[in-house]
Design an enzyme around this catalytic site. Structure first.
Site, PDB file in Angstrom:
ATOM      1  N   GLY A  15      61.254 -13.552  44.526  1.00 41.66           N
ATOM      2  CA  GLY A  15      60.069 -12.747  44.192  1.00 41.66           C
ATOM      3  C   GLY A  15      58.879 -13.633  43.875  1.00 41.66           C
ATOM      4  N   LYS A  16      58.855 -14.821  44.479  1.00 42.27           N
ATOM      5  CA  LYS A  16      57.754 -15.766  44.206  1.00 42.27           C
ATOM      6  C   LYS A  16      56.412 -15.190  44.631  1.00 42.27           C
ATOM      7  CE  LYS A  16      59.719 -19.083  46.538  1.00 42.27           C
ATOM      8  NZ  LYS A  16      61.047 -18.519  46.770  1.00 42.27           N
ATOM      9  N   ALA A  39      59.719 -18.853  55.387  1.00 42.54           N
ATOM     10  CA  ALA A  39      59.464 -18.108  54.152  1.00 42.54           C
ATOM     11  C   ALA A  39      58.849 -16.763  54.510  1.00 42.54           C
ATOM     12  CB  ALA A  39      58.505 -18.892  53.272  1.00 42.54           C
ATOM     13  N   GLY A  40      58.922 -15.844  53.599  1.00 45.40           N
ATOM     14  CA  GLY A  40      58.259 -14.564  53.817  1.00 45.40           C
ATOM     15  C   GLY A  40      57.950 -13.955  52.477  1.00 45.40           C
ATOM     16  N   HIS A  41      56.683 -13.822  52.193  1.00 48.24           N
ATOM     17  CA  HIS A  41      56.290 -13.215  50.921  1.00 48.24           C
ATOM     18  C   HIS A  41      55.815 -11.800  51.186  1.00 48.24           C
ATOM     19  CE1 HIS A  41      56.872 -16.824  48.882  1.00 48.24           C
ATOM     20  NE2 HIS A  41      55.668 -17.337  48.939  1.00 48.24           N
ATOM     21  N   THR A 130      66.698 -19.113  59.738  1.00 50.23           N
ATOM     22  CA  THR A 130      65.794 -18.006  60.065  1.00 50.23           C
ATOM     23  C   THR A 130      65.338 -18.081  61.524  1.00 50.23           C
ATOM     24  OG1 THR A 130      63.919 -19.294  59.296  1.00 50.23           O
ATOM     25  CG2 THR A 130      64.946 -17.840  57.681  1.00 50.23           C
ATOM     26  N   GLN A 224      61.233 -21.004  49.671  1.00 47.04           N
ATOM     27  CA  GLN A 224      62.698 -21.080  49.511  1.00 47.04           C
ATOM     28  C   GLN A 224      63.033 -21.314  48.028  1.00 47.04           C
ATOM     29  OE1 GLN A 224      61.378 -23.168  52.347  1.00 47.04           O
ATOM     30  NE2 GLN A 224      61.444 -21.192  53.319  1.00 47.04           N
ATOM     31  N   GLY A 302      64.968  -9.532  58.294  1.00 51.97           N
ATOM     32  CA  GLY A 302      65.509  -8.187  58.086  1.00 51.97           C
ATOM     33  C   GLY A 302      67.003  -8.191  57.759  1.00 51.97           C
ATOM     34  N   LYS A 331      62.613  -8.588  38.924  1.00 53.71           N
ATOM     35  CA  LYS A 331      63.510  -7.489  39.289  1.00 53.71           C
ATOM     36  C   LYS A 331      64.478  -7.076  38.170  1.00 53.71           C
ATOM     37  CE  LYS A 331      63.384  -7.496  44.240  1.00 53.71           C
ATOM     38  NZ  LYS A 331      64.135  -7.462  45.463  1.00 53.71           N
ATOM     39  N   LEU A 332      64.032  -7.198  36.917  1.00 53.23           N
ATOM     40  CA  LEU A 332      64.895  -6.733  35.824  1.00 53.23           C
ATOM     41  C   LEU A 332      65.169  -5.245  35.975  1.00 53.23           C
ATOM     42  CD1 LEU A 332      66.314  -7.572  33.162  1.00 53.23           C
ATOM     43  CD2 LEU A 332      64.265  -6.812  31.953  1.00 53.23           C
ATOM     44  N   SER A 414      59.299  -9.402  35.227  1.00 58.89           N
ATOM     45  CA  SER A 414      58.746  -8.441  36.174  1.00 58.89           C
ATOM     46  C   SER A 414      59.649  -7.210  36.232  1.00 58.89           C
ATOM     47  CB  SER A 414      58.644  -9.100  37.553  1.00 58.89           C
ATOM     48  OG  SER A 414      58.303  -8.128  38.512  1.00 58.89           O
TER      49      SER A 414
HETATM   50  P1  IMP Z   1      65.886 -22.506  57.871  1.00 56.63           P
HETATM   51  O1  IMP Z   1      65.023 -22.823  56.691  1.00 56.63           O
HETATM   52  O2  IMP Z   1      65.344 -21.400  58.723  1.00 56.63           O
HETATM   53  O3  IMP Z   1      66.252 -23.741  58.647  1.00 56.63           O
HETATM   54  O4  IMP Z   1      67.284 -21.937  57.297  1.00 56.63           O
HETATM   55  C1  IMP Z   1      68.175 -22.735  56.502  1.00 56.63           C
HETATM   56  C2  IMP Z   1      68.781 -21.884  55.386  1.00 56.63           C
HETATM   57  O5  IMP Z   1      67.784 -21.541  54.462  1.00 56.63           O
HETATM   58  C3  IMP Z   1      69.396 -20.566  55.865  1.00 56.63           C
HETATM   59  O6  IMP Z   1      70.510 -20.264  55.064  1.00 56.63           O
HETATM   60  C4  IMP Z   1      68.287 -19.561  55.603  1.00 56.63           C
HETATM   61  O7  IMP Z   1      68.768 -18.238  55.439  1.00 56.63           O
HETATM   62  C5  IMP Z   1      67.700 -20.115  54.322  1.00 56.63           C
HETATM   63  N1  IMP Z   1      66.287 -19.768  54.129  1.00 56.63           N
HETATM   64  C6  IMP Z   1      65.224 -20.293  54.771  1.00 56.63           C
HETATM   65  N2  IMP Z   1      64.083 -19.747  54.313  1.00 56.63           N
HETATM   66  C7  IMP Z   1      64.425 -18.868  53.374  1.00 56.63           C
HETATM   67  C8  IMP Z   1      63.667 -18.017  52.499  1.00 56.63           C
HETATM   68  O8  IMP Z   1      62.429 -17.973  52.506  1.00 56.63           O
HETATM   69  N3  IMP Z   1      64.404 -17.254  51.646  1.00 56.63           N
HETATM   70  C9  IMP Z   1      65.746 -17.322  51.590  1.00 56.63           C
HETATM   71  N4  IMP Z   1      66.487 -18.096  52.365  1.00 56.63           N
HETATM   72  C10 IMP Z   1      65.834 -18.877  53.255  1.00 56.63           C
END
Ligand code: IMP
Length: 431
Positions: A15-16, A39-41, A130, A224, A302, A331-332, A414
């Protein structure tokens, strides 16, 4: 003025995005220092949701400068589409977005290799990446044949760099049954994207240093989490960059003495996506409830996230390797509705009981077994709560237990995705 690192204390997805967005109210500059479009925020503004993979969450605050720093790997197509999406929403990032000329470029064949390698049986370890090309792009960086953003200013050098990388990857591409692209085709793909990005290139190392010297508040945003860090994580099931606080100085291009404090983000429970050890994982209806209530599905891929109980030894480990000054608990509210909660407080290993996170033993099957303590749950919704005192007693006890066992003060809690659903105990920018 302060320079604060915000870092994931678990396996990412803590939840960054929300916390960085919240603290950005006080930040003049927000810097993403590592990782790439893996990453995905998810940013929530009012009832609107927006997912960014590369651009720092700070872009939502008018006036905040956002930096994609030198520790990152950047897919130009993803970045241009994010800029377009923000412009469509009239959140024009034009004057506020700076891209390091030392950040590395993710090229289409990096994405192909990352995707095909995952599915290949040929001696590859499936990591559950990913598939965004991060790993191969960092491999090129370490092999000293990577294409840096700054090289886009000079096509002759960019093309020869692309050629070198293709020559190195050609056997791998063939082995995976993929076509080997020509440097010209890659350059043709890159040229229109580069034209959009070149005006935003900068020496961001100097930019960040000058902001600090100029008395600005600077937030260094991690991607991450600690347990996915290439050095500190559950290797080899990790990402390819220095996700933890140690990577913040190198990735942002500043000296470590410029950093004033480090805040770790943890969910009130635990999740992981992809492969690798997750000792407190739940495979039952309790885990399913956490996934449903917490909407635990990857924002980039997803994928359903694996869910489990909070791991205190892992948190203490994160506190040590990041030098955490404070803990933000997210996420409490998701824990509402459990009669009883469990928290991992120690491990049973072949060598006996330990309060440490047995990161090496976790690589072996049955190498370490979590030991739990049970705490009372609560049934009240926390969505409208804004102070610790208003929380149900069981929720307060849960936080106090966590704070005491992890040995780090809780600086924020949060209780929902919105900005206002935040209990701010000790803001690192106001300290
Ligand atoms: P990569 O970073 O796509 O090479 O993936 C390597 C590992 O890190 C895998 O287990 C991914 O699911 C995990 N990972 C990469 N980015 C994220 C993130 O933003 N959140 C959670 N797991 C991540």
């Amino acid at each position: 003025m302060s320079t604060v690192v915000i870092v994931g204390a678990q396996w990412g997805d803590e939840g960054k995005g929300k916390i960085v967005d919240y603290y950005t109210e006080h930040a003049d500059v927000v810097v993403r220092y590592a990782g790439g479009p893996n990453a995905g925020h998810t940013l929530v503004v009012g009832d609107d949701k927006l997912i960014v993979r590369l651009i720092p969450s700070g872009i939502l605050r008018a006036g905040t400068r956002c930096v994609l720093a030198q520790g990152m790997v950047i897919d130009p197509a993803v970045l241009v589409s994010e800029i377009d999406e923000l412009e469509r929403r009239a959140l024009s990032p034009a004057a506020r977005l700076f891209i390091s000329d030392r950040a590395h470029v993710i090229l289409p064949f990096h994405v192909t290799i990352d995707s095909l390698r995952e599915g290949s049986q040929r001696g590859n370890l499936p990591l559950g990446t990913t598939k965004r090309g991060n790993g191969p792009a960092y491999e090129d960086k370490a092999a000293r044949r990577g294409l840096r953003m700054g090289a886009l200013r000079d096509w002759a050098s960019a093309e020869s760099c692309i050629e070198r990388a293709i020559a190195a990857w050609a056997p791998v591409l063939r082995d995976l049954g993929a076509e080997v692209p020509t440097a010209r085709a890659v350059a043709d793909w890159l040229r229109p994207l580069a034209a959009r990005l070149i005006p935003r290139l900068a020496d961001t190392s100097t930019l960040v240093e000058e902001a600090i010297r100029g008395g600005k508040n600077v937030l260094l945003e991690g991607a991450q989490g600690t347990l996915l860090d290439i050095d500190h994580g559950t290797y080899p099931y990790v990402t390819s960059s220095s996700a933890s606080a140690g990577g913040a100085a190198a990735g942002a291009g500043i000296g470590p003495t410029r950093i004033d404090s480090v805040v770790g983000i943890t969910k009130a429970y635990a999740t992981r996506v992809g492969e690798g050890p997750f000792p407190t994982e739940l495979h039952d209806s309790v885990g399913e409830k956490l996934r449903e209530d917490g909407a635990e599905f990857g924002s980039v891929t997803g994928r359903p996230r694996r869910t489990g109980w909070l791991d205190i030894p892992a948190l203490r480990y994160a506190a040590r390797v990041n030098g955490l000054d404070g803990l933000a608990i997210t996420k409490l509210d998701v824990l509402t509705g459990h009669r009883e909660l469990q928290v991992c407080v120690a491990y049973e290993t072949g060598k006996g009981r330990t309060n440490d996170f047995p990161i090496e033993q976790l690589a072996q099957p049955d190498g370490a077994r979590p030991i739990y303590e049970k705490l009372a749950g609560w049934s009240e919704s926390l969505a409208g709560i804004r102070t610790l005192a208003e929380l149900p007693k069981a929720a307060r006890d849960y936080l106090a237990f966590l704070e005491q066992r992890a040995g780090i003060p809780v600086c924020l809690v949060s209780v929902g995705p919105r900005r206002d659903q935040t209990i701010d105990q000790k803001n690192p920018f106001l300290a």
